[in-house]
Design an enzyme around this catalytic site. Sequence first.
Site, PDB file in Angstrom:
ATOM      1  N   ASP A 165       0.860  -1.358  -0.230  1.00  0.00           N
ATOM      2  CA  ASP A 165       0.016   0.078   0.345  1.00  0.00           C
ATOM      3  C   ASP A 165       1.403   1.349   0.018  1.00  0.00           C
ATOM      4  O   ASP A 165       0.471   2.316   0.906  1.00  0.00           O
ATOM      5  CB  ASP A 165      -0.878  -0.015   1.017  1.00  0.00           C
ATOM      6  N   CYS A 210     -26.200 -12.846  -3.795  1.00  0.00           N
ATOM      7  CA  CYS A 210     -26.052 -12.315  -2.630  1.00  0.00           C
ATOM      8  C   CYS A 210     -25.751 -10.330  -2.669  1.00  0.00           C
ATOM      9  O   CYS A 210     -24.610 -10.076  -3.738  1.00  0.00           O
ATOM     10  CB  CYS A 210     -25.030 -12.852  -2.037  1.00  0.00           C
ATOM     11  N   CYS A 231     -25.145  -1.768   3.996  1.00  0.00           N
ATOM     12  CA  CYS A 231     -23.826  -0.382   4.112  1.00  0.00           C
ATOM     13  C   CYS A 231     -24.783   0.951   4.667  1.00  0.00           C
ATOM     14  O   CYS A 231     -25.148   1.582   4.196  1.00  0.00           O
ATOM     15  CB  CYS A 231     -23.104  -0.055   3.017  1.00  0.00           C
ATOM     16  N   CYS A 247     -18.515   6.560   1.514  1.00  0.00           N
ATOM     17  CA  CYS A 247     -17.718   5.811   2.801  1.00  0.00           C
ATOM     18  C   CYS A 247     -17.377   5.770   3.771  1.00  0.00           C
ATOM     19  O   CYS A 247     -16.847   6.896   4.640  1.00  0.00           O
ATOM     20  CB  CYS A 247     -17.200   4.359   2.362  1.00  0.00           C
TER      21      CYS A 247
END
Length: 363
Positions: free
Chosen positions: A146, A203, A210, A226
């Site tokens: 990352d 699904c 959320c 988010c």
Amino acid sequence: MPASAPPAAPPDPSLLAQRVRALAHEFGFQRCGIAGIELGEDEQHLRDWLSQGLYGSMDWMAQHGDKRSRPQELIPGTLRVISVGLDYGRNDSDDAWDTLQDGTRAYVARYALGRDYHKLMRHRLQKLAERLQQDVGVFGYRVFVDSAPVLERALARNAGLGWIGKHTCLIDKDGGSWFFLGEIYVDLPLPIDAPATAHCGTCTRCIEVCPTQAITAPYRLDARRCISYLTIEHEGAIPEDLRPAIGNRIFGCDDCQLVCPWNKFARRTDEPDFRARNDLDVATLPQLFAWSEDEFLRRTEGSAIRRSGHERWLRNIAVALGNAPSTPDVLTALESRREDPSSLVREHVAWALARHRLPVGAT
């Protein structure tokens, strides 16, 4: 003159790939695969996501041109990518839901409860590459955790580690999604593994659960909504219309993973570095809101939480306190920072007090 020795035969690629996997296991990685460097479809998906502005203020996502999806341009000479996964699952889904339902406690994303994984993984990947050089001689490589423009989930999928779920996290059918990713770009012509195939089927639990409806469609995340983005990456005020849905999540969010059926196969890890520190798995909001900047820096040394900084830490907790029950401890905590030096913190505290029907200036 004596005849010179013939050059050493290059190592067998298949045997070398086996050695890579063995070393990955030796250094504590539960998953390892090898991917090529073609990411054409993923490049187009990224361009489309960026063009819609779904990355919020994460301007670094739009930097570096196409190097994120073209490993050979990021690191010239790259032929393959060794992708690894390191479990951090705790098998504590019930405890996580209990915390989320207790408005006086603080919820911290599972990955951030212990030490920052970046340094741990980078060290292990570096050692893996060095050991591989001892076996085959010098070769070109770069280690990433990352830490560069890398499409790590697409590469991990192509390496067979798992598929990208509708929540955009990587899922392994044998181990769920609670694992970190890291890569080694190499100039070795290793055999490529078969990509993982998707098994989400019909699904849609992650989309439905959320809190802020940030998963706007399968495989499409609007970062601006988010909670992980809002509590970690976003620097300014959290949009008021999203604050109630944040609940008591003060650093990150795991709902889409907690609800994923495949995580019943997640493996519990007892990696010492990933054990909860500072009682973050049981701490209350008032306790954490009382941390001074010095205490925050001391307690978050070596932690991913330090990324938010003390000001945003207080901002996030103020929102959570605004969503908490109107207990004396909650109200006292908010009152303690009514006149905080930070205008950002003061604004969120004022909002929280108003939620408890205590306008600024009330006694």
